[in-house]
Design a protein around this motif. Structure first.
Motif, PDB file in Angstrom:
ATOM      1  N   GLN A 164      21.860  12.645   4.231  1.00  0.00           N
ATOM      2  CA  GLN A 164      23.116  13.205   3.715  1.00  0.00           C
ATOM      3  C   GLN A 164      24.248  12.328   4.209  1.00  0.00           C
ATOM      4  O   GLN A 164      24.325  12.031   5.408  1.00  0.00           O
ATOM      5  CB  GLN A 164      23.312  14.635   4.208  1.00  0.00           C
ATOM      6  N   ILE A 165      25.132  11.914   3.305  1.00  0.00           N
ATOM      7  CA  ILE A 165      26.195  11.000   3.720  1.00  0.00           C
ATOM      8  C   ILE A 165      27.184  11.687   4.653  1.00  0.00           C
ATOM      9  O   ILE A 165      27.789  11.050   5.510  1.00  0.00           O
ATOM     10  CB  ILE A 165      26.890  10.366   2.498  1.00  0.00           C
ATOM     11  N   PRO A 183      39.234  17.333   3.428  1.00  0.00           N
ATOM     12  CA  PRO A 183      39.692  15.968   3.115  1.00  0.00           C
ATOM     13  C   PRO A 183      39.100  14.905   4.016  1.00  0.00           C
ATOM     14  O   PRO A 183      39.044  13.729   3.641  1.00  0.00           O
ATOM     15  CB  PRO A 183      41.216  16.066   3.279  1.00  0.00           C
ATOM     16  N   ARG A 184      38.620  15.300   5.188  1.00  0.00           N
ATOM     17  CA  ARG A 184      37.998  14.320   6.076  1.00  0.00           C
ATOM     18  C   ARG A 184      36.704  13.773   5.494  1.00  0.00           C
ATOM     19  O   ARG A 184      36.284  12.667   5.829  1.00  0.00           O
ATOM     20  CB  ARG A 184      37.753  14.955   7.445  1.00  0.00           C
ATOM     21  N   VAL A 185      36.074  14.543   4.614  1.00  0.00           N
ATOM     22  CA  VAL A 185      34.857  14.053   3.959  1.00  0.00           C
ATOM     23  C   VAL A 185      35.166  12.798   3.155  1.00  0.00           C
ATOM     24  O   VAL A 185      34.475  11.779   3.259  1.00  0.00           O
ATOM     25  CB  VAL A 185      34.244  15.145   3.059  1.00  0.00           C
ATOM     26  N   THR A 186      36.210  12.851   2.347  1.00  0.00           N
ATOM     27  CA  THR A 186      36.569  11.701   1.515  1.00  0.00           C
ATOM     28  C   THR A 186      36.988  10.512   2.359  1.00  0.00           C
ATOM     29  O   THR A 186      36.643   9.360   2.043  1.00  0.00           O
ATOM     30  CB  THR A 186      37.701  12.078   0.552  1.00  0.00           C
ATOM     31  N   GLU A 187      37.718  10.771   3.433  1.00  0.00           N
ATOM     32  CA  GLU A 187      38.128   9.657   4.294  1.00  0.00           C
ATOM     33  C   GLU A 187      36.908   8.946   4.873  1.00  0.00           C
ATOM     34  O   GLU A 187      36.870   7.702   4.934  1.00  0.00           O
ATOM     35  CB  GLU A 187      39.036  10.166   5.409  1.00  0.00           C
ATOM     36  N   PHE A 188      35.925   9.710   5.289  1.00  0.00           N
ATOM     37  CA  PHE A 188      34.714   9.107   5.846  1.00  0.00           C
ATOM     38  C   PHE A 188      33.916   8.385   4.761  1.00  0.00           C
ATOM     39  O   PHE A 188      33.515   7.225   4.937  1.00  0.00           O
ATOM     40  CB  PHE A 188      33.839  10.170   6.511  1.00  0.00           C
ATOM     41  N   THR A 189      33.676   9.045   3.631  1.00  0.00           N
ATOM     42  CA  THR A 189      32.844   8.427   2.594  1.00  0.00           C
ATOM     43  C   THR A 189      33.533   7.217   1.972  1.00  0.00           C
ATOM     44  O   THR A 189      32.865   6.242   1.618  1.00  0.00           O
ATOM     45  CB  THR A 189      32.458   9.445   1.510  1.00  0.00           C
ATOM     46  N   TRP A 191      35.518   5.146   3.598  1.00  0.00           N
ATOM     47  CA  TRP A 191      35.321   4.066   4.573  1.00  0.00           C
ATOM     48  C   TRP A 191      33.911   3.508   4.450  1.00  0.00           C
ATOM     49  O   TRP A 191      33.719   2.279   4.409  1.00  0.00           O
ATOM     50  CB  TRP A 191      35.554   4.599   5.995  1.00  0.00           C
ATOM     51  N   PHE A 192      32.940   4.398   4.377  1.00  0.00           N
ATOM     52  CA  PHE A 192      31.555   3.951   4.338  1.00  0.00           C
ATOM     53  C   PHE A 192      31.293   3.141   3.064  1.00  0.00           C
ATOM     54  O   PHE A 192      30.686   2.054   3.107  1.00  0.00           O
ATOM     55  CB  PHE A 192      30.616   5.157   4.414  1.00  0.00           C
ATOM     56  N   GLU A 193      31.757   3.656   1.933  1.00  0.00           N
ATOM     57  CA  GLU A 193      31.521   2.954   0.672  1.00  0.00           C
ATOM     58  C   GLU A 193      32.224   1.601   0.648  1.00  0.00           C
ATOM     59  O   GLU A 193      31.658   0.597   0.166  1.00  0.00           O
ATOM     60  CB  GLU A 193      32.021   3.819  -0.486  1.00  0.00           C
ATOM     61  N   ASN A 194      33.456   1.534   1.157  1.00  0.00           N
ATOM     62  CA  ASN A 194      34.178   0.260   1.167  1.00  0.00           C
ATOM     63  C   ASN A 194      33.451  -0.787   2.003  1.00  0.00           C
ATOM     64  O   ASN A 194      33.393  -1.969   1.621  1.00  0.00           O
ATOM     65  CB  ASN A 194      35.594   0.463   1.694  1.00  0.00           C
ATOM     66  N   HIS A 195      32.893  -0.368   3.117  1.00  0.00           N
ATOM     67  CA  HIS A 195      32.183  -1.329   3.965  1.00  0.00           C
ATOM     68  C   HIS A 195      30.809  -1.677   3.396  1.00  0.00           C
ATOM     69  O   HIS A 195      30.332  -2.802   3.581  1.00  0.00           O
ATOM     70  CB  HIS A 195      32.091  -0.796   5.392  1.00  0.00           C
TER      71      HIS A 195
END
Length: 264
Positions: A164-165, A183-189, A191-195
């Protein structure tokens, strides 16, 4: 030209995914429709963990209902896919060649394996083996496991990480709507997707220090560790496919990643 299979990371969601119409079941069907059919699958699930790596050599793995308190219909589901003992033993050999000690067990399919497989391959006709994760080991350990397994992709084996992401069950609200996502979910995902898109492996392996809200999204990281194995098995110049299916129960993002070959 290359015949290498892609590698995947799947956010498998709650065990009720196959029977809950509010969950994005069709997304997994669509994902499978856009993938090449593998000869077999090597699955690393967040729900089979051992002190050191182990492969399942079961020829007919049982469907493990490793959860409690859900509707009776869920416990009646069987997923009779054949095992893939040859794939398991080949994976073990590749890991041992890198100095990794590997056990062999006749382990069944936990729900992190059979729940997404049921939706993606409903005929249960793709052989599947499992490789355990090590929750006391870090992201780099699981990346190294994946890197050792890369050769499997030339043999028609699809390496799939299932977790689970984002996975903070203490923050989950099972009455929440998708639009109620923290909203912290989107901030984390994001970041992860961009990297992932930048192929910034160093940052990803150090996500607990660098990613926003990392410890909140993953108080323990067994549900994220499978992504690092899938990433390790991918090509250095992989292409990234992202399937975002929304956020459920306020804190559980359903995002799937496909790491494809840059040259087809």
């Amino acid at each position: 030209m290359t015949d290498r299979t892609p590698t995947l990371f799947i956010s498998h969601g709650a065990p009720t995914l196959p029977i809950d119409p509010s969950m994005p079941r069709e997304g997994f069907v669509s994902l499978a429709d856009h993938l090449p059919r593998p000869q077999s699958i090597l699955m690393l699930s967040a729900h089979w963990y051992t002190q050191r790596p182990a492969v399942s050599i079961a020829t007919q793995p049982e469907t493990i209902h490793d959860f409690y308190g859900f509707p009776r219909a869920l416990y009646e589901i069987q997923y009779p896919a054949p095992g893939a003992p040859e794939t398991a033993q080949r994976a073990a050999a590749l890991l041992r060649a890198q100095g990794v000690q590997v056990d062999e067990e006749a382990h069944g399919l936990d729900h992190g394996a059979w729940v997404p497989m049921l939706l993606m391959f409903p005929n249960a006709d793709v052989p599947v083996a499992q490789l355990s994760i090590q929750p006391r080991a870090d992201a780099a350990h699981h990346f190294a496991l994946g890197r050792a397994l890369r050769a499997l992709r030339d043999e028609g084996v699809m390496v799939v990480g299932s977790g689970q992401i984002t996975h903070n069950l203490r923050a989950a609200d099972f009455s929440a709507r998708p639009e109620d996502a923290d909203p912290r979910v989107t901030e984390f995902t994001d970041w992860f997707e961009n990297h992932l898109a930048a192929r910034d492996i160093d940052a990803l392996l150090d996500y607990r220090k660098r990613a926003p809200h990392a410890e909140y999204m993953h108080p323990t990281d067994e549900h994220l560790l499978p992504v690092f194995a899938a990433l390790g098995a991918a090509d250095d110049d992989y292409t990234l496919g992202v399937q975002s299916l929304g956020t459920y129960q306020r804190a559980l993002a359903m995002t799937n990643y496909v790491f494809g070959s840059a040259v087809q």
